[in-house]
Design a protein around this motif. Sequence first.
Motif, PDB file in Angstrom:
ATOM      1  N   ARG A  89       0.833  -1.210   0.000  1.00 55.42           N
ATOM      2  CA  ARG A  89       0.000   0.000   0.000  1.00 55.42           C
ATOM      3  C   ARG A  89       0.867   1.258   0.000  1.00 55.42           C
ATOM      4  O   ARG A  89       0.583   2.221  -0.725  1.00 55.42           O
ATOM      5  CB  ARG A  89      -0.914  -0.008   1.218  1.00 55.42           C
ATOM      6  N   GLY A  93       0.847   4.030  -3.044  1.00 52.92           N
ATOM      7  CA  GLY A  93       0.505   5.416  -2.733  1.00 52.92           C
ATOM      8  C   GLY A  93       1.684   6.353  -2.895  1.00 52.92           C
ATOM      9  O   GLY A  93       1.523   7.493  -3.353  1.00 52.92           O
ATOM     10  N   ILE A 149      -4.944   3.475  -0.773  1.00 51.57           N
ATOM     11  CA  ILE A 149      -3.854   3.984  -1.595  1.00 51.57           C
ATOM     12  C   ILE A 149      -4.043   5.475  -1.882  1.00 51.57           C
ATOM     13  O   ILE A 149      -3.074   6.251  -1.892  1.00 51.57           O
ATOM     14  CB  ILE A 149      -3.770   3.168  -2.900  1.00 51.57           C
ATOM     15  N   ILE A 152      -2.904   7.498   1.162  1.00 49.42           N
ATOM     16  CA  ILE A 152      -1.444   7.540   1.256  1.00 49.42           C
ATOM     17  C   ILE A 152      -0.872   8.494   0.206  1.00 49.42           C
ATOM     18  O   ILE A 152       0.052   9.269   0.476  1.00 49.42           O
ATOM     19  CB  ILE A 152      -0.862   6.127   1.086  1.00 49.42           C
ATOM     20  N   ALA A 153      -1.438   8.453  -1.004  1.00 50.70           N
ATOM     21  CA  ALA A 153      -0.960   9.340  -2.072  1.00 50.70           C
ATOM     22  C   ALA A 153      -1.151  10.803  -1.706  1.00 50.70           C
ATOM     23  O   ALA A 153      -0.307  11.650  -2.033  1.00 50.70           O
ATOM     24  CB  ALA A 153      -1.693   9.018  -3.378  1.00 50.70           C
ATOM     25  N   GLY A 213       4.089   8.976   3.965  1.00 52.98           N
ATOM     26  CA  GLY A 213       3.384   7.809   3.451  1.00 52.98           C
ATOM     27  C   GLY A 213       3.261   6.714   4.494  1.00 52.98           C
ATOM     28  O   GLY A 213       2.202   6.088   4.634  1.00 52.98           O
TER      29      GLY A 213
END
Length: 281
Positions: A89, A93, A149, A152-153, A213
């Motif tokens: 993940r 991300g 994801i 996180i991005a 992240g």
Amino acid sequence: MTATLDTDTAVSSVPVRADEVRRRRGFSLFGLAIGLAVPLALALLWEAAVRLGLAPGRLMPPPSRIALTLYDLAVGGSLLMHVTATTARVAAGFALGVVAGTLFGALAGYSGTMRQLLDPTLQGLRAVPSIAWVPLFILWLGIFEESKIALIAVGVFFPVYLGVLGAILSVDRKIVEVGRVYRLSGPAMVRRILLPAILPEFIIAVRSGLGLGWMFVVAAEFMGASEGLGFLLVDGQQLGKPDQIIASILIFAVLGKLSDAILVAASAPLLRWQDGFAARR
């Protein structure tokens, strides 16, 4: 002056000797030992305090219990599953956040019009807490991998965007003027002038994004995850297992440090031309 430049070039082109390579490796191992000194000393002190009855070990278990918990998770196979899920993940991300942050940062930094158009909105969104995105992403993308994801991005995007924007704006104008004197086109200006000039700051921004992240993945895995280190944290909290919680935190720390070290090592050849203070130590 020409002779001086030739001498400097000749000296800088001399290959690194074997003894110099060994010295650097020794310094690296010494630095690793120094870096481990503080956590190992704290762990030994806490272990001794619990064993001697000077401190309770119920809510803050000693390192021996944490090591046993890690061993049980590893033998049962669940540790590898959770680490793999979380790492995948973060990697997905991180990749999306770096690409988007670099693109928007380059656009805003290179074009004053795009900066006036994009930067106020992005600066406003940067102030939104990470947890505030959770219900929106669940509504848009569900509770599956896409929403995790995406969260996180978002965490990776903003430090990369700010780093690229600030690096481009801080490029020495005289260097850009040299490129214009040589009639470099826009792509050539970016490739031969701007990219080398912003690369050190870009690497730092990417490292900051990577750290965020790893932090954002915890909030992401609170969104109905059935595997991952965030799930281990929640499971340990619900079942009253402080040793599992601390073990998960330690794994986060190790994975974060390891990924950062890999990023630094991968980017080192690109920054070999730097002659900064750290390079002389």
